[in-house]
Design a protein around this motif. Structure first.
Motif, PDB file in Angstrom:
ATOM      1  N   GLN A  58     -15.896  63.169 -93.431  1.00 15.63           N
ATOM      2  CA  GLN A  58     -15.704  63.339 -94.605  1.00 15.63           C
ATOM      3  C   GLN A  58     -14.074  63.458 -95.044  1.00 15.63           C
ATOM      4  O   GLN A  58     -13.617  64.354 -94.172  1.00 15.63           O
ATOM      5  N   PRO A  59     -13.842  63.119 -96.183  1.00 16.16           N
ATOM      6  CA  PRO A  59     -12.450  63.263 -96.460  1.00 16.16           C
ATOM      7  C   PRO A  59     -12.082  64.917 -96.959  1.00 16.16           C
ATOM      8  O   PRO A  59     -13.006  65.478 -97.185  1.00 16.16           O
ATOM      9  N   HIS A  96      -9.443  58.045 -92.313  1.00 15.35           N
ATOM     10  CA  HIS A  96     -10.772  57.862 -92.708  1.00 15.35           C
ATOM     11  C   HIS A  96     -11.208  56.576 -92.166  1.00 15.35           C
ATOM     12  O   HIS A  96     -10.327  55.527 -92.231  1.00 15.35           O
ATOM     13  N   THR A 120      -9.426  62.770 -92.951  1.00 19.11           N
ATOM     14  CA  THR A 120     -10.705  63.250 -92.461  1.00 19.11           C
ATOM     15  C   THR A 120     -10.419  64.140 -91.292  1.00 19.11           C
ATOM     16  O   THR A 120      -9.216  64.537 -90.839  1.00 19.11           O
TER      17      THR A 120
END
Length: 140
Positions: A52-53, A86, A94
């Protein structure tokens, strides 16, 4: 019971429950050398999901992105996570668990399960509560 009284009672119970959880988790988190915020971040880092960012992690934890940066740095210093680009957008950062981070996360989940105030509920009751809480958290 009037609607306002019911809502107030539910909020009181949820607040009391949050305090109970925090109290029960304190010793387990101390043994894992985690603070509440670092444990929360470690918890939401699902090792089997797409990374996830950092901004999305801030939304999930309802905090400022700068807090996620600080917590990420703390996890990195311990060798529990790494900030990486990412996979589909290299401009986005991330946070990914390391092997040690996966181990500590598993220990964290075990501490949570062992100290949960829900442990005395059977599986059906836990599933019902999970469903109701998910609904409460998504209805706005």
């Amino acid at each position: 019971m009037a609607v306002d009284e019911l809502a107030a009672s539910l909020l009181y119970q949820v607040t009391a429950l949050a305090g109970e959880v925090a109290g029960r988790m304190h010793d387990g988190l101390a043994r894992l050398e985690l603070t509440g915020p670092t444990a929360n971040l470690l918890w939401v880092l699902d090792p089997d999901a797409e990374p996830q960012p950092l901004r999305k992690l801030a939304v999930l934890l309802r905090c400022d992105p700068s807090n996620i940066s600080l917590l990420s740095a703390q996890l990195e210093e311990r060798g529990l996570a790494e900030r990486r680009p990412h996979p589909r957008d290299g401009r986005v950062r991330t946070l990914v668990l390391t092997a040690e981070g996966r181990n500590v996360r598993e220990l964290l989940l075990a501490v949570v399960a062992r100290n949960s105030p829900f442990a005395h509920l059977d599986d059906d009751e836990q599933l019902l509560l999970q469903s109701l809480l998910a609904k409460a958290l998504t209805e706005r």
